[in-house]
Design a protein around this motif. Structure first.
Motif, PDB file in Angstrom:
ATOM      1  N   ASP A   1       1.115  -1.185   0.061  1.00 35.67           N
ATOM      2  CA  ASP A   1      -0.103  -0.027  -0.002  1.00 35.67           C
ATOM      3  C   ASP A   1       0.793   1.131  -0.055  1.00 35.67           C
ATOM      4  OD1 ASP A   1      -3.247   0.383   0.676  1.00 35.67           O
ATOM      5  OD2 ASP A   1      -2.024   2.105   1.248  1.00 35.67           O
ATOM      6  N   LEU A   2       0.286   2.471  -0.196  1.00 38.61           N
ATOM      7  CA  LEU A   2       1.103   3.571  -0.204  1.00 38.61           C
ATOM      8  C   LEU A   2       1.174   4.175   0.999  1.00 38.61           C
ATOM      9  CD1 LEU A   2       0.209   5.188  -3.502  1.00 38.61           C
ATOM     10  CD2 LEU A   2       2.437   4.192  -2.997  1.00 38.61           C
ATOM     11  N   ASP A   3       0.444   3.656   1.912  1.00 44.06           N
ATOM     12  CA  ASP A   3       0.159   4.174   3.303  1.00 44.06           C
ATOM     13  C   ASP A   3       0.623   3.020   4.398  1.00 44.06           C
ATOM     14  OD1 ASP A   3      -0.497   5.037   5.868  1.00 44.06           O
ATOM     15  OD2 ASP A   3      -2.699   5.792   5.062  1.00 44.06           O
ATOM     16  N   ILE A   4       1.712   3.687   5.073  1.00 41.44           N
ATOM     17  CA  ILE A   4       2.284   2.593   6.138  1.00 41.44           C
ATOM     18  C   ILE A   4       1.358   2.089   7.253  1.00 41.44           C
ATOM     19  CG2 ILE A   4       3.312   4.542   7.503  1.00 41.44           C
ATOM     20  CD1 ILE A   4       4.908   0.995   6.631  1.00 41.44           C
TER      21      ILE A   4
ATOM     22  N   VAL B   1      -0.615  -0.720   6.014  1.00 43.18           N
ATOM     23  CA  VAL B   1       0.235  -1.652   5.845  1.00 43.18           C
ATOM     24  C   VAL B   1       0.428  -2.333   7.285  1.00 43.18           C
ATOM     25  CG1 VAL B   1       2.651  -2.502   5.504  1.00 43.18           C
ATOM     26  CG2 VAL B   1       1.662  -1.106   3.775  1.00 43.18           C
ATOM     27  N   ASP B   2       0.956  -1.580   8.182  1.00 44.59           N
ATOM     28  CA  ASP B   2       0.839  -1.926   9.580  1.00 44.59           C
ATOM     29  C   ASP B   2      -0.278  -2.542  10.196  1.00 44.59           C
ATOM     30  OD1 ASP B   2       3.599  -1.503   9.633  1.00 44.59           O
ATOM     31  OD2 ASP B   2       3.386   0.410  10.564  1.00 44.59           O
ATOM     32  N   ALA B   3      -1.523  -2.293   9.585  1.00 44.00           N
ATOM     33  CA  ALA B   3      -2.666  -2.885  10.126  1.00 44.00           C
ATOM     34  C   ALA B   3      -2.958  -4.428   9.951  1.00 44.00           C
ATOM     35  CB  ALA B   3      -3.960  -2.007   9.513  1.00 44.00           C
ATOM     36  N   ILE B   4      -2.004  -5.010   8.915  1.00 42.28           N
ATOM     37  CA  ILE B   4      -2.357  -6.305   8.605  1.00 42.28           C
ATOM     38  C   ILE B   4      -0.757  -6.976   9.098  1.00 42.28           C
ATOM     39  CG2 ILE B   4      -4.188  -6.242   7.041  1.00 42.28           C
ATOM     40  CD1 ILE B   4      -2.030  -6.691   4.875  1.00 42.28           C
TER      41      ILE B   4
ATOM     42  N   LEU C   1       8.942   0.285   1.585  1.00 43.47           N
ATOM     43  CA  LEU C   1       7.834   1.588   1.604  1.00 43.47           C
ATOM     44  C   LEU C   1       8.454   2.459   2.958  1.00 43.47           C
ATOM     45  CD1 LEU C   1       5.355   2.843   0.939  1.00 43.47           C
ATOM     46  CD2 LEU C   1       4.011   1.655   2.566  1.00 43.47           C
ATOM     47  N   LEU C   2       8.974   1.911   4.003  1.00 42.50           N
ATOM     48  CA  LEU C   2       9.493   2.743   4.943  1.00 42.50           C
ATOM     49  C   LEU C   2      10.760   3.801   4.422  1.00 42.50           C
ATOM     50  CD1 LEU C   2       9.693   0.743   8.103  1.00 42.50           C
ATOM     51  CD2 LEU C   2       8.317   2.625   7.763  1.00 42.50           C
TER      52      LEU C   2
END
Lengths: 332, 332, 332, 332
Positions: A98-101, A104-107, A311-312
């Motif tokens: 995803d473009l939003d970390i 990403v962190d949610a899953i 992404l980070l």
């Protein structure tokens, strides 16, 4: 061993690549192709077998599906990965997660318990993979410097740029992963964003070129040179440097014909222009590795954490380029 | 035309190079060699003609001297240049002018009225010069990116490092000048200093490798990759990139012999290891251009302002690397 | 050691090359230049020192002459060599000794007692010499095959062709010597003469291209591919093949600049077009070796017997091409 | 279009290659595999589908067979081709048609009325095919010279040599066809046979290396350099020369990785060693062209007359090498 039965989500350009790889493999078969535009899915199965559906979640859940390839638009990735995790099915997802970390962190935690493979196909390019193998075998000693050159033949359309997440998240993200395939632990990012030729990209407050320097936990340096255009084709090169010497991979020409004339000597063909030509073998090998992963082997495929780390690094590069300072990162 | 009569100040390693270039030239003759160690000066004139002295100022002032080459230690440069300016004699001075910008600026105004040429020999390397000529002829369009690779075969002795002024002022200064020979107006410097292999250099709070990104007034980017060691010899490469394509110069081998065996294919000789071998032609061409300058032609030799600008960039790189931020520069 | 004092006979194009080599050498000085056209000799000494004469025999006999370089037209060679032998002076004579083997054999015995060096400059080409050194050091094992490619940029003028002795005696003779520098004892010659593009050459019953296969006493094969034209410049390549691998030398470009564009990749500069550019270093090293020979060292310079053997091979190739059969040769 | 149904005769090493090509093609399917050793045929169909038989003639005649691939031992070729002609089925036969020109000529007339394709796979190598395309497009003007280098990695077993027909009929025959793919009308053959390293081959009165020069009806020259061994792998190169310049194809490495170290620079990987690796793409493209031929297109596949011409050239080369004279040929 019976072939792995695949659901393919998304039958656009990159979906077609995966469908063809599945077709050519002796170890894979296309069970179902899903696309919001049903006609696309139908065309795909007409060529490569299987059934078509407009509902990706139905495809993921289907009994005759062993594994999933996600090649749909980026905003759908997180939900589709989540569905694969719920169904307990291995998934190969195109980058980025995803473009939003935060999404990403949610899953992230759930992903850690499943088998999520990220579509960083360049890890499987035979040239780059062989260079990496020789570095890791110690041929040049401890890696000190890695130079990644990565230029696209031409800029994407303006409407794509608008939703791309910017040059770092959209384009350099592949190079961040390449960097991490050599130096997993990156600790600092220094990026310079450039506006050299494309007024449209500048108008969207994005960069059309960039130079990024990463520093690894062991003091390694990695430079990434990006541009959104390249007259001579897709410019994809690697150079690794250590106390014992250097290893490099240049660009690929269709054939080895070289010409000499009154005007020039030893002239090669133009480099392969398009990523599908340049990385054709890589896509096939990526699928073969995923099949091995599905079968329980460790095939060295990049995983969810690799997608997150890239992404980070892209986020850090964006901050660095905008604020003119080195940004520390923690990928753990 | 009668040959230009030279005073050579300093007869160490680099002084010997200039003495030999003067000897081989049909347009130059060695009138006097000066060295604090008189025996060195005597050995030089024994080989190449002229008279010897221990007093450089006498040599500069001598009636039979038309022009001066300064190849003595850095701390002597400013006073010797000043003496040449006073005597109204053209001078070719080895880089750097000085390690301290205030001492450089002290003679700046006077230098503007004389003929001071800086020993940035790489400008005259036939390979680099031809690449630059083709860039300036517009072959690749407007220059967008320049990649300079510059690695020494091995680190200098610790005692040299101690007085060298650091990797940026001592080593990268050549590359800053190369950068400026393409993009004179540099406006920003972003440098990453590295400690990768040499504890002695680290112990002196210096770096043994560095990655520097310059940005020009026209938005051009220039990357400079430096290391104080290189197993495969002197690593001196250039690559220029523009909307029309790219031009590159790789490393130089002594001969073109290539070998193929069961173990490898098309293997070249090790690259020229030493700067005197790699830049032999450049030193001769540098002298030829200086002779032309002495005779009143515009031979494109770098001058005092180029020496000052390179030092300003080195100072900026030092600050950037230490503070982790991009540093704006004004070279005017 | 005091420099060797030279008489130069003939101040045409190739004489100028030798005059410049003498000038640049620290071990040689031009004492006298002789040319039937006195103005040519005068121009030469005006540039490089010494005195001028129209009488070559006076020059050879002069007391202040230690050694002789013969660069006059071929028909004068035998008499001039004889004069040098009479005067007891070492001589470097441009190839060929003569176009007629009986005239060569007339001075053979006398030559065996003197110091006659033949101007097969290619033996001193740094690239070819290094390849030969590595072959002789055993790097590829026993030499099995040598491929010599040798094409001139363009055909000589018709009036030159008329007196040249034909493609084998005029042009391939260099390649026969190169072959013998690897395989001295050649036992069989099979040549195919070709008429591919030049009606004038065909009209003189000469060939404009040829393929010659030599077989050595040890069963080695050597192919020589000749053409009187080459669009891409002077085509001078070597490839050596043995049980351990292969060594090759390709053509030489002025600089290492390579270009990539939409039309082509990694394009080199046109090869050096002219033999004086291509073999510039070879001529200087040839003279240096002759100076060493004069001083009594064994510098590996080709001698009278090498000149004779090359002519015998050319004669045999001529017969082979005209009669369509392999010709046995005895070079002893 | 429904896929072409194939009978494969012979399931040894080269038969396996064709079986795999049929498998991978979307336009071909394996209907039946025939082998005197039935187990071999069974193993093949187990992997790639179809049924197995020990009777090749039954396979050729079968109703569900559209086309035939002959990969059985050479002595069987003529009878099998004849059976295909009788059955009216297109056939791709491995080279050579036979080692005896009288047996070839016995079916020549019948073959002229059928569709017989010869297995000269190198015509389909992408590198060679592209070089030929550019020659035929006129890039270098009229072809003047073609240099074919063709060395096997190592000699075949002695028992194979005994029945091979000799180096010209067994090995160089591929190169004769390559020559004819550029210059169909060859008028003269001059060959030199060599015994350089293999006592066994010499003991069978065969050559282990050879140099052959062909001359075309238009005065073109073609050199073929053969050896039965090559330390650095399969040596397969082409160079074409004309008044406008030259085109060349070098050897192929598995990847583009190049290494530099203290010992060497820009070192490539060993060349592909084995003909199956080197010509992998060529075999697939050869089958694709045959499929097109079966479907009635003109795909440029070499035919019966090409197989016959190559054998005639091999016979002429044998005579030339043994008798030391140029042999005139008439391929019409």
């Amino acid at each position: 061993m019976s072939p792995v039965r695949f659901a393919l989500i998304g039958t656009g350009r990159i979906g077609q690549v995966h469908a063809a790889s599945i077709h050519r493999s002796e170890d894979a078969v296309l069970a179902v192709a899903a696309d919001a535009v049903l006609a696309g899915a139908q065309r795909t199965v007409g060529q490569h077998g299987g059934r078509a559906t407009a509902d990706p979640f139905e495809a993921i859940a289907a009994d005759d599906v062993d594994a999933v390839v996600i090649a749909s638009p980026t905003p759908t990735h997180v939900d589709l990965i989540a569905a694969c995790l719920d169904a307990g099915k291995p998934v190969l997802c195109e980058k980025p997660i995803d473009l939003d970390i935060t999404r990403v962190d949610a899953i992230r935690e759930r992903a850690a318990r499943g088998r999520v493979v990220l579509g960083f196909n360049r890890r499987f390019d035979p040239h780059f993979a062989e260079l990496r193998r020789r570095v890791q075998a110690g041929e040049i000693g401890r890696l000190e410097h890695l130079a990644i050159t990565s230029r696209d033949p031409e800029p994407p359309p303006a409407e794509y740029v608008a939703v791309s997440g910017g040059i770092f998240r959209d384009m350099a993200i592949h190079d961040f992963d390449t960097a991490r395939s050599f130096v997993p632990e990156v600790v600092a990012v220094t990026a310079v964003g450039l506006r050299q030729f494309d007024a449209g990209i500048a108008g969207q407050d994005d960069f059309d070129a960039a130079v990024t320097t990463l520093v690894g936990a062991g003091g390694e340096s990695i430079t990434i040179t990006n541009s959104r255009h390249s007259a001579y084709g897709y410019d994809q090169r690697l150079e690794a440097f250590g106390p014992g010497g250097a290893l490099e991979v240049g660009n690929v020409t269709p054939t080895l014909v070289r010409a000499s004339s009154a005007a020039s000597s030893s002239t090669g063909e133009p480099y392969r222009r398009f990523f599908l030509e340049r990385y054709r073998e890589a896509y096939e090998l990526e699928l073969a590795a995923f099949v091995a992963t599905v079968r329980g082997e460790d095939a060295g495929s990049p995983g969810f954490e690799d997608g997150r780390a890239a992404l980070l690094l892209a986020d850090a590069a964006e901050v660095s380029a905008r604020e003119g300072r080195t940004v520390a990162v923690d990928l753990s």
